[in-house]
Scaffold this motif. Structure first.
Motif, PDB file in Angstrom:
ATOM      1  N   LYS A 149      -0.459   4.062   1.177  1.00  0.00           N
ATOM      2  CA  LYS A 149      -0.967   4.903   2.259  1.00  0.00           C
ATOM      3  C   LYS A 149       0.114   5.058   3.319  1.00  0.00           C
ATOM      4  N   SER A 208       0.821  -1.206   0.000  1.00  0.00           N
ATOM      5  CA  SER A 208       0.000   0.000   0.000  1.00  0.00           C
ATOM      6  C   SER A 208       0.858   1.260   0.000  1.00  0.00           C
ATOM      7  N   PRO A 217      -5.178   7.874  -5.754  1.00  0.00           N
ATOM      8  CA  PRO A 217      -5.616   6.630  -6.407  1.00  0.00           C
ATOM      9  C   PRO A 217      -5.755   6.806  -7.918  1.00  0.00           C
ATOM     10  N   ASP A 269      -1.101   4.833  -9.240  1.00  0.00           N
ATOM     11  CA  ASP A 269      -1.251   5.367  -7.888  1.00  0.00           C
ATOM     12  C   ASP A 269       0.032   6.092  -7.503  1.00  0.00           C
ATOM     13  N   TYR A 298      -7.482   9.640   0.734  1.00  0.00           N
ATOM     14  CA  TYR A 298      -7.017   8.251   0.675  1.00  0.00           C
ATOM     15  C   TYR A 298      -5.646   8.025   1.305  1.00  0.00           C
TER      16      TYR A 298
END
Length: 331
Positions: A104, A102, A198, A207, A194
């Motif tokens: 994030k 990820s 994205p 991304d 987010y």
């Protein structure tokens, strides 16, 4: 290509079973690699290597545009390889072959992509192709990344397409407000929601880490005014880009809303120690209706546009009777 479109990736092809000779060999890279940056982040990439070492043969590093996978440039890498170059392509941290899970909370910026990731490629090229000249092809931000690497003084020649660092006032006037809303309002808003941008699900691009979005979206006309640019300039105690002395060809096209004359020459102004040539193309110069920001690297332009970069890398000059208009030449 529409402003809202993402670059169309070429079909993935299997790597050749052994070292390529360049003549009659199957297209595609001869090897994959993982290279650690100075901070330990692993970067994934591909190599096109001729079987016999030759200190006179240049190796070309391809720097991608922001959040465009390096596979997008495979056919162009095949072309360079077939014309006698060794080639390296790679993905910046958080993108494609260099993504690990990820995004994030993943920390990465434009300056990381240049000062750490491209720097790692320069060091790899010197280690894997000892004594060979090192050239660079940079697309969009990939041209900016050239000036952020500490070892960029080893580069012999640079060729860029649409290279700039996304200052909104430099965008094509007719589309400026639409682009401002997309890239400088909506993109950072979604990133805040987010924890990363994205882009893939929107069909815009891959991304993208939040730090890269901050650098892109910050409305400052100078690179050192971007968040990571300020940190890099302070760390270097001076101006990045000054270490580059390579001869630079910057190609721009008139229907590229990012790569206006002002945008291209704003970036070229940083490379004050390099001979710089700006070639401005119009699609009609090659009998086309459009080229845009991405299509230059589509294989349909192999015979009409790619030779411009090839000749520069071979000779550090424009080929006779090149299409377009030479706007700036400094020696």
């Amino acid at each position: 290509m529409s402003l809202l479109s993402s670059p169309e990736l070429p079909a993935t092809r299997p790597a050749a079973a052994g070292p390529d000779s360049g003549a009659g060999a199957d297209p595609g890279p001869s090897a994959t690699f993982s290279e650690p940056a100075a901070d330990g982040v692993l970067l994934g990439g591909f190599t096109w290597r001729h079987p016999l070492a030759d200190p006179a043969r240049p190796v070309v590093i391809i720097n991608a545009a922001t959040s465009v996978r390096c596979r997008y440039y495979f056919r162009f890498a095949d072309y360079l390889f077939a014309n006698g170059f060794d080639v390296m392509t790679y993905d910046y941290r958080g993108i494609g072959e260099s993504r690990r899970g990820s995004l994030k909370g993943f920390k990465a910026s434009w300056s990381d992509w240049g000062a750490l990731d491209f720097e790692a490629m320069l060091q790899r090229a010197q280690r894997e192709f000892p004594g060979q000249p090192i050239d660079v092809v940079g697309h969009s931000f990939g041209g900016c990344a050239v000036g952020l690497a500490a070892s960029a003084g080893v580069i012999r020649r640079v060729a860029t397409m649409g290279a700039q660092f996304a200052y909104w006032r430099d965008y094509e006037p007719r589309l400026r407000w639409r682009m401002l809303g997309k890239w400088h309002v909506l993109m950072p808003l979604l990133t805040g929601l987010y924890g990363y941008f994205p882009g893939k699900r929107l069909g815009w691009m891959e991304d993208t880490p939040s730090g890269v979005v901050r650098d892109w979206a910050t409305p400052h006309p100078r690179y050192e005014g971007r968040p990571s640019g300020r940190r890099l300039a302070a760390k270097r105690s001076g101006q990045p880009f000054a270490q580059v002395s390579a001869a630079i060809l910057a190609i721009s096209v008139s229907d590229d809303p990012f790569g206006t004359v002002t945008a291209i020459e704003r970036l070229l102004g940083y490379f004050s120690n390099s001979p710089r040539t700006h070639l401005r193309l119009h699609p009609e110069d090659i009998g086309e209706a459009e080229i845009g920001h991405f299509a230059f690297f589509h294989s349909r332009f192999e015979s009409r546009l790619w030779p411009l970069l090839l000749h520069w890398l071979q000779h550090a000059s424009l080929a006779p009777n090149s299409p377009g208009q030479q706007l700036m030449l400094e020696r």
